[in-house]
Design a protein around this motif. Structure first.
Motif, mmCIF file in Angstrom:
data_model
loop_
_atom_site.group_PDB
_atom_site.id
_atom_site.type_symbol
_atom_site.label_atom_id
_atom_site.label_comp_id
_atom_site.label_asym_id
_atom_site.label_seq_id
_atom_site.Cartn_x
_atom_site.Cartn_y
_atom_site.Cartn_z
ATOM 1 N N PRO A 174 5.174 -6.857 -9.035
ATOM 2 C CA PRO A 174 3.792 -6.945 -9.536
ATOM 3 C C PRO A 174 2.770 -7.044 -8.407
ATOM 4 C CG PRO A 174 5.239 -8.308 -10.861
ATOM 5 C CD PRO A 174 6.075 -7.807 -9.703
ATOM 6 N N GLY A 175 1.731 -6.235 -8.525
ATOM 7 C CA GLY A 175 0.641 -6.265 -7.563
ATOM 8 C C GLY A 175 0.732 -5.190 -6.486
ATOM 9 N N LEU A 176 1.922 -4.673 -6.254
ATOM 10 C CA LEU A 176 2.086 -3.733 -5.132
ATOM 11 C C LEU A 176 2.222 -2.283 -5.579
ATOM 12 C CD1 LEU A 176 4.348 -5.576 -2.501
ATOM 13 C CD2 LEU A 176 1.860 -5.512 -2.697
ATOM 14 N N SER A 177 1.730 -1.959 -6.787
ATOM 15 C CA SER A 177 1.950 -0.594 -7.305
ATOM 16 C C SER A 177 1.415 0.479 -6.364
ATOM 17 C CB SER A 177 1.305 -0.433 -8.684
ATOM 18 O OG SER A 177 -0.103 -0.605 -8.591
ATOM 19 N N ALA A 178 0.226 0.293 -5.837
ATOM 20 C CA ALA A 178 -0.367 1.345 -4.995
ATOM 21 C C ALA A 178 0.425 1.492 -3.695
ATOM 22 C CB ALA A 178 -1.831 1.016 -4.692
ATOM 23 N N TYR A 179 0.750 0.370 -3.072
ATOM 24 C CA TYR A 179 1.498 0.415 -1.804
ATOM 25 C C TYR A 179 2.883 1.010 -2.024
ATOM 26 C CZ TYR A 179 3.226 -1.335 2.749
ATOM 27 O OH TYR A 179 3.762 -1.456 4.020
ATOM 28 N N ALA A 180 3.574 0.565 -3.086
ATOM 29 C CA ALA A 180 4.923 1.075 -3.365
ATOM 30 C C ALA A 180 4.883 2.566 -3.676
ATOM 31 C CB ALA A 180 5.548 0.306 -4.529
ATOM 32 N N ALA A 181 3.886 2.986 -4.455
ATOM 33 C CA ALA A 181 3.777 4.409 -4.794
ATOM 34 C C ALA A 181 3.488 5.240 -3.549
ATOM 35 C CB ALA A 181 2.669 4.614 -5.832
ATOM 36 N N ALA A 182 2.609 4.730 -2.694
ATOM 37 C CA ALA A 182 2.262 5.469 -1.478
ATOM 38 C C ALA A 182 3.483 5.601 -0.563
ATOM 39 C CB ALA A 182 1.127 4.768 -0.742
ATOM 40 N N LYS A 183 4.239 4.523 -0.411
ATOM 41 C CA LYS A 183 5.388 4.577 0.498
ATOM 42 C C LYS A 183 6.516 5.449 -0.086
ATOM 43 C CE LYS A 183 3.797 2.069 3.907
ATOM 44 N NZ LYS A 183 3.299 2.753 5.125
ATOM 45 N N ALA A 184 6.679 5.446 -1.403
ATOM 46 C CA ALA A 184 7.658 6.354 -2.019
ATOM 47 C C ALA A 184 7.209 7.798 -1.781
ATOM 48 C CB ALA A 184 7.783 6.061 -3.512
ATOM 49 N N GLY A 185 5.914 8.021 -1.926
ATOM 50 C CA GLY A 185 5.374 9.359 -1.676
ATOM 51 C C GLY A 185 5.561 9.778 -0.231
ATOM 52 N N LEU A 186 5.425 8.833 0.681
ATOM 53 C CA LEU A 186 5.601 9.155 2.099
ATOM 54 C C LEU A 186 7.031 9.617 2.374
ATOM 55 C CD1 LEU A 186 3.987 8.952 4.860
ATOM 56 C CD2 LEU A 186 5.313 6.864 5.243
ATOM 57 N N ASP A 187 8.010 8.964 1.749
ATOM 58 C CA ASP A 187 9.407 9.404 1.907
ATOM 59 C C ASP A 187 9.542 10.878 1.501
ATOM 60 O OD1 ASP A 187 10.352 6.933 2.770
ATOM 61 O OD2 ASP A 187 11.001 6.303 0.770
ATOM 62 N N ALA A 188 8.964 11.212 0.356
ATOM 63 C CA ALA A 188 9.080 12.584 -0.156
ATOM 64 C C ALA A 188 8.317 13.563 0.730
ATOM 65 C CB ALA A 188 8.554 12.645 -1.595
ATOM 66 N N PHE A 189 7.147 13.156 1.157
ATOM 67 C CA PHE A 189 6.341 14.020 2.036
ATOM 68 C C PHE A 189 7.101 14.327 3.326
ATOM 69 C CE2 PHE A 189 3.408 14.194 5.680
ATOM 70 C CZ PHE A 189 2.779 15.400 5.391
ATOM 71 N N ALA A 190 7.651 13.283 3.937
ATOM 72 C CA ALA A 190 8.335 13.459 5.227
ATOM 73 C C ALA A 190 9.590 14.311 5.079
ATOM 74 C CB ALA A 190 8.677 12.094 5.821
ATOM 75 N N ALA A 191 10.326 14.101 3.991
ATOM 76 C CA ALA A 191 11.550 14.889 3.790
ATOM 77 C C ALA A 191 11.210 16.367 3.646
ATOM 78 C CB ALA A 191 12.293 14.380 2.554
ATOM 79 N N THR A 192 10.107 16.645 2.965
ATOM 80 C CA THR A 192 9.684 18.036 2.784
ATOM 81 C C THR A 192 9.171 18.624 4.090
ATOM 82 O OG1 THR A 192 9.043 17.396 0.563
ATOM 83 C CG2 THR A 192 8.272 19.529 1.323
ATOM 84 N N LEU A 193 8.368 17.838 4.797
ATOM 85 C CA LEU A 193 7.835 18.290 6.085
ATOM 86 C C LEU A 193 8.977 18.648 7.042
ATOM 87 C CD1 LEU A 193 5.283 18.555 7.951
ATOM 88 C CD2 LEU A 193 5.717 16.185 8.649
ATOM 89 N N ALA A 194 10.030 17.829 7.027
ATOM 90 C CA ALA A 194 11.164 18.072 7.928
ATOM 91 C C ALA A 194 11.812 19.424 7.643
ATOM 92 C CB ALA A 194 12.193 16.951 7.784
#
Ligand SMILES: NC(=O)c1ccc[n+]([C@@H]2O[C@H](COP(=O)([O-])OP(=O)(O)OC[C@H]3O[C@@H](n4cnc5c(N)ncnc54)[C@H](OP(=O)(O)O)[C@@H]3O)[C@@H](O)[C@H]2O)c1
Length: 210
Positions: A134-154
């Motif tokens: 609870p409370g960290l939805s934006a941070y958790a969503a952003a960091k999950a998105g970063l994982d996906a972004f980086a994997a695609t960029l690679a």
């Protein structure tokens, strides 16, 4: 000596990286919203809000004029807040997604012409699956998105190495923004900087959980 470029260079982790690299003789470009904070550390300082596409492009243009090709590139900007979804206002959501995710896209994309052929990109992520509290939805969503972004960029940038560094707790000012107690096991930023440099020398790619 090789060249590094650090985004978010005034933060706890970013600054530790600049200090480590400069001490080791690297040429270091440092981008921050407060580049004067880095005076005396490196002469290659650039001002940019990572969510501002124009500011990012201007910083990269300036860097291209004074730096050789970048071998080590690090995205160490980030922001956090603890706010339940029911109380979240849109600008706050956008600030967290901007600093942790959109900024990574803007800086990585704009930096491509700066990079050496075998450059290694590190992006500071987090154990996003553990952040679903609870409370960290934006941070958790952003960091999950970063994982996906980086994997695609690679997969797109096959000549470059891409690594998402996911540290546990690191003792930096980030913790002052959330009502959480810093764990006693928290790493010092200088130790994390060394671990990132070790991963660079070892050629570690993918996800680096520390
Ligand atoms: N500390 C930890 O325990 C921990 C754990 C896992 C992952 N991480 C990640 O590691 C990264 C670095 O965090 P840190 O611990 O070093 O935090 P920090 O000390 O708060 O540093 C974060 C830096 O990001 C900068 N920043 C935020 N929004 C920005 C924007 N829109 N444009 C430009 N710069 C911006 C801040 O700049 P200002 O000084 O201008 O505000 C600050 O210098 C973050 O992505 C964080 O999520 C940290």
């Amino acid at each position: 000596m090789p060249t590094a470029f650090i985004w978010g260079a005034s933060g706890g982790i970013g600054r530790a990286l600049v200090e480590r690299l400069v001490a080791d003789g690297w040429t270091v470009g440092a981008a921050s919203r407060h580049p004067d904070d880095l005076a005396g550390l490196t002469e290659h300082r650039f001002e940019a809000d990572v969510t501002d596409a124009f500011a990012v492009s201007q910083a990269v243009l300036a860097a291209a004029q004074e730096l050789p090709s970048v071998e080590l590139w690090v995205y160490a900007a980030g922001d956090i807040m603890a706010t339940p979804v029911a109380e979240m206002v849109s600008p706050a959501w956008e600030r967290i997604l901007g600093a942790n995710l959109t900024g990574a896209y803007l800086t990585a994309q704009q930096s491509l012409p700066l990079l050496a052929e075998r450059a290694h990109l590190f992006l500071l992520g987090a154990y996003s699956e553990r952040l679903q509290v609870p409370g960290l939805s934006a941070y958790a969503a952003a960091k999950a998105g970063l994982d996906a972004f980086a994997a695609t960029l690679a997969k797109e940038q096959r000549k470059h190495r891409v690594t998402v560094v996911r540290p546990g707790a690191v003792n930096t000012p980030l913790w002052e923004k959330v009502p959480l107690r810093l764990p006693r096991t928290a790493m010092a930023p200088a130790e994390l900087a060394q671990r990132i440099l070790d991963a660079y020398h070892a050629g570690v790619t993918g996800t680096l959980d520390l």
